[in-house]
Write a protein that holds these residues in place. Structure first.
Motif, PDB file in Angstrom:
ATOM      1  N   ILE A 152       0.858  -1.181   0.000  1.00  0.00           N
ATOM      2  CA  ILE A 152       0.000   0.000   0.000  1.00  0.00           C
ATOM      3  C   ILE A 152       0.895   1.233   0.000  1.00  0.00           C
ATOM      4  O   ILE A 152       1.528   1.563   1.009  1.00  0.00           O
ATOM      5  N   THR A 153       0.967   1.897  -1.134  1.00  0.00           N
ATOM      6  CA  THR A 153       1.848   3.053  -1.295  1.00  0.00           C
ATOM      7  C   THR A 153       1.119   4.300  -1.756  1.00  0.00           C
ATOM      8  O   THR A 153       1.706   5.382  -1.773  1.00  0.00           O
ATOM      9  N   ASN A 154      -0.146   4.174  -2.149  1.00  0.00           N
ATOM     10  CA  ASN A 154      -0.902   5.323  -2.612  1.00  0.00           C
ATOM     11  C   ASN A 154      -1.080   6.325  -1.479  1.00  0.00           C
ATOM     12  O   ASN A 154      -1.573   5.981  -0.402  1.00  0.00           O
ATOM     13  N   SER A 155      -0.665   7.567  -1.695  1.00  0.00           N
ATOM     14  CA  SER A 155      -0.664   8.566  -0.623  1.00  0.00           C
ATOM     15  C   SER A 155      -2.069   8.861  -0.113  1.00  0.00           C
ATOM     16  O   SER A 155      -2.263   9.079   1.093  1.00  0.00           O
ATOM     17  N   SER A 156      -3.042   8.871  -1.018  1.00  0.00           N
ATOM     18  CA  SER A 156      -4.415   9.136  -0.596  1.00  0.00           C
ATOM     19  C   SER A 156      -4.942   8.004   0.280  1.00  0.00           C
ATOM     20  O   SER A 156      -5.592   8.254   1.303  1.00  0.00           O
ATOM     21  N   GLU A 157      -4.659   6.766  -0.095  1.00  0.00           N
ATOM     22  CA  GLU A 157      -5.108   5.620   0.698  1.00  0.00           C
ATOM     23  C   GLU A 157      -4.429   5.614   2.061  1.00  0.00           C
ATOM     24  O   GLU A 157      -5.069   5.348   3.084  1.00  0.00           O
ATOM     25  N   ILE A 158      -3.138   5.935   2.086  1.00  0.00           N
ATOM     26  CA  ILE A 158      -2.413   5.977   3.359  1.00  0.00           C
ATOM     27  C   ILE A 158      -2.988   7.070   4.264  1.00  0.00           C
ATOM     28  O   ILE A 158      -3.157   6.871   5.475  1.00  0.00           O
ATOM     29  N   ALA A 159      -3.324   8.214   3.672  1.00  0.00           N
ATOM     30  CA  ALA A 159      -3.910   9.304   4.461  1.00  0.00           C
ATOM     31  C   ALA A 159      -5.247   8.876   5.058  1.00  0.00           C
ATOM     32  O   ALA A 159      -5.544   9.183   6.223  1.00  0.00           O
ATOM     33  N   ASN A 160      -6.055   8.159   4.280  1.00  0.00           N
ATOM     34  CA  ASN A 160      -7.333   7.675   4.803  1.00  0.00           C
ATOM     35  C   ASN A 160      -7.122   6.710   5.957  1.00  0.00           C
ATOM     36  O   ASN A 160      -7.813   6.775   6.984  1.00  0.00           O
ATOM     37  N   ILE A 161      -6.163   5.809   5.805  1.00  0.00           N
ATOM     38  CA  ILE A 161      -5.910   4.824   6.859  1.00  0.00           C
ATOM     39  C   ILE A 161      -5.399   5.517   8.121  1.00  0.00           C
ATOM     40  O   ILE A 161      -5.774   5.150   9.249  1.00  0.00           O
ATOM     41  N   ASN A 162      -4.568   6.531   7.962  1.00  0.00           N
ATOM     42  CA  ASN A 162      -4.113   7.294   9.135  1.00  0.00           C
ATOM     43  C   ASN A 162      -5.278   7.989   9.831  1.00  0.00           C
ATOM     44  O   ASN A 162      -5.311   8.102  11.060  1.00  0.00           O
ATOM     45  N   GLN A 163      -6.256   8.451   9.027  1.00  0.00           N
ATOM     46  CA  GLN A 163      -7.470   9.020   9.609  1.00  0.00           C
ATOM     47  C   GLN A 163      -8.215   7.963  10.419  1.00  0.00           C
ATOM     48  O   GLN A 163      -8.687   8.217  11.532  1.00  0.00           O
TER      49      GLN A 163
END
Length: 531
Positions: A152-163
């Protein structure tokens, strides 16, 4: 429409997140199709589904139907988070009586004679610790290292998961807040501990410090008030937990934190919430549309069938004499809930005759309850409904579509007013009176006839006004303790201490006992004094 929904399949998926630590949680997976963690997280949308499971534990009890429970030795009715919370906060206080004392644990709670073997006490302790465990496992499975290993490297997906991670941390903090309030202590476990770790015992001061630090750490990363999809928390929810902690800080840690409470109240008030023009619309099947509600426990007659607080309240308030279930969109349980005299009397002044909060039904009934088994004794009420604000009846006559309002703006107004009376330097009496009168005018269809002035605003007034505004919303025990009216004999209510007219109860009852089963499973825990 309710946007963020979890269902039984979500909870099945979440069992994999803690199936390896079932020994200390007494969790029993009852589905043969539970995936491994790697299989689960390889699916599209897996992290959001996992987050939904952390939320889902607050409404669901098992992976089968509404009667299922994945907690060993505890059934669904005595382990649903919201129902247990309501039992322990309201049934143990001065507002209601539960008619069916053969229901496990209820007799002891409403007579204030509970022990460490009470199944509802065990259910609440276990359910909140499961919430901690699910949140911890979600945090373990969503670290940067885990995401990288799964490609998982997509920045948008990572930002969502951090949320999602920030929300999971607040949900864990909410669980520890409940444990701190109800039990005064808890085993402390985080994602940094190994699975099956027997956490050390944290007292109220330690839990208070952790919750405060944890919420303040993630607060900036949470979505702004009302900016998240319905059903998920935001900054207002996090601030509400802090505000409740600060309001009760003298009870919890012996420190006055009313100034801090006012700060949080102001932040919540500035978040864009507004009072629902109709008080009762906060308790109907479409209450997810209310501008007043800050956070709910979700209920849906199709996807989240459960014996939670709104199913209990809608059915339980149906009177044995009145047989008025159709007025609330349910069949009813034949007089399960009645009102103790002391609560009925907070509406006895003629000024409350037309108050929309006054849903008491008294005709043909005696205010006294001399026999708990006699369902015709005592007044009844009609606050909750499985019918929408536009008259649409719920899809099921037992399980309701009405969400339980865990936090709402009216409580914030009353907290601010209380802090002002208690001397918080950053609260003004003018604002306090304004907020109370906003509630009074809403309750009287805009009329000012019941408005108060500053000299009316006393602690004695506020404890009664909180009862009128917030009854059956899981606040009463905590309120009575904070006002010094719960234990001892200065204020007695019907059946307090197992006396029909009420008798004094001992101070140790300000907290519940650590369940016997929990003590046996973790040698680090000690029993509360007096049990």
């Amino acid at each position: 429409m309710k946007n963020f929904k979890f269902n039984l399949l979500t909870l099945v998926g979440l069992l994999l997140l803690f199936s390896s630590c079932t020994d200390d949680l007494n969790v029993t997976p009852d589905d043969d199709d539970v995936l491994t963690a790697e299989e689960f997280y390889s699916q599209p949308g897996a992290y959001k589904q996992a987050l939904a499971g952390v939320y889902g534990n607050l409404s669901l009890t098992g992976t089968g139907d509404a009667g299922s429970s994945f907690l060993e030795g505890v059934d669904a009715g005595t382990s649903q988070y919201g129902r247990c919370l309501w039992y322990m906060q309201d049934l143990t206080a001065d507002q209601i009586i539960w008619s069916y004392e053969n229901d496990p644990g209820t007799r002891e709670l409403q007579r204030n004679i509970w022990s460490a073997d009470n199944p509802i006490v065990l259910g609440m302790f276990s359910r909140t610790m499961v919430e901690v465990a699910i949140a911890n496992e979600f945090l373990r499975q969503s670290t940067p290292e885990k995401l990288s290993s799964r490609g998982i490297t997509n920045s948008s997906e990572i930002a969502n998961i951090n949320q999602y991670r920030s929300e999971a941390r607040v949900l864990r903090a909410l669980a520890y807040y409940n444990l701190m309030d109800l039990f005064g202590k808890a085993p402390f476990i985080t994602e940094d501990n190994p699975v099956n770790f027997q956490g050390p015992e944290y007292n109220r001061q330690q839990l208070f410090t952790f919750i405060e630090s944890e919420i303040n750490t993630v607060l900036p990363s949470l979505k702004a008030p009302m900016a998240n999809e319905y059903g998920r928390l935001d900054q207002a929810v996090a601030n509400m937990i802090l505000a409740k902690m600060y309001l009760n800080a003298e009870v919890f840690i012996g420190q006055n934190k009313y100034v801090e409470c006012v700060t949080k109240c102001n932040e919540i008030i500035a978040g864009g919430y507004s009072l629902n023009a109709n008080y009762l619309n906060n308790f109907k099947k479409d209450n997810h549309t209310s501008s007043e509600i800050i956070f709910t426990l979700q209920s849906d007659a199709v996807t989240t069938q459960n014996y939670g607080p709104t199913t209990v309240l809608c059915n339980g308030q149906v009177g044995s004499i009145e047989a008025n279930g159709s007025a609330f969109g349910v069949g009813g349980w034949g007089g399960a809930i009645r009102l103790r005299k002391q609560f009925s009397q907070v509406f006895s002044d003629p000024i409350f005759t037309n108050d929309t909060r006054n849903t008491i039904i008294s005709a043909g009934r005696d205010i006294e309850i001399t026999s708990i088994a006699d369902k015709d004794q005592g007044y009844v009420f009609g606050k909750y409904s499985n019918i929408s604000s536009t008259g649409v009846v719920g899809s099921n006559s037992t399980f309701v579509d009405t969400d339980f309002p865990l936090f709402r703006l009216a409580d914030v107004y009353l907290m601010y007013a209380e802090c002002a009376v208690r001397g918080a330097s950053n609260a003004t009496m003018a604002n306090a009176v304004l907020y109370v009168n906003m509630l009074r005018e809403r309750a009287n269809n805009g009329a000012t006839t019941a408005n108060i002035i500053a000299s009316d605003l006393t602690l004695g007034f506020l404890i009664d006004e909180r009862s009128r505004e917030l009854y059956m919303e899981s606040h009463r025990r905590q309120d009575l303790i904070r006002f010094g009216k719960y234990t001892g004999g200065s204020y007695n209510w019907a059946w307090k201490g197992n006396g029909s007219n009420g008798i004094a109860i001992s101070n140790n009852l300000k907290v519940f006992p650590i369940p016997t089963a929990s003590l046996a499973s973790n040698p680090n825990l000690s029993q509360n004094i007096g049990y």
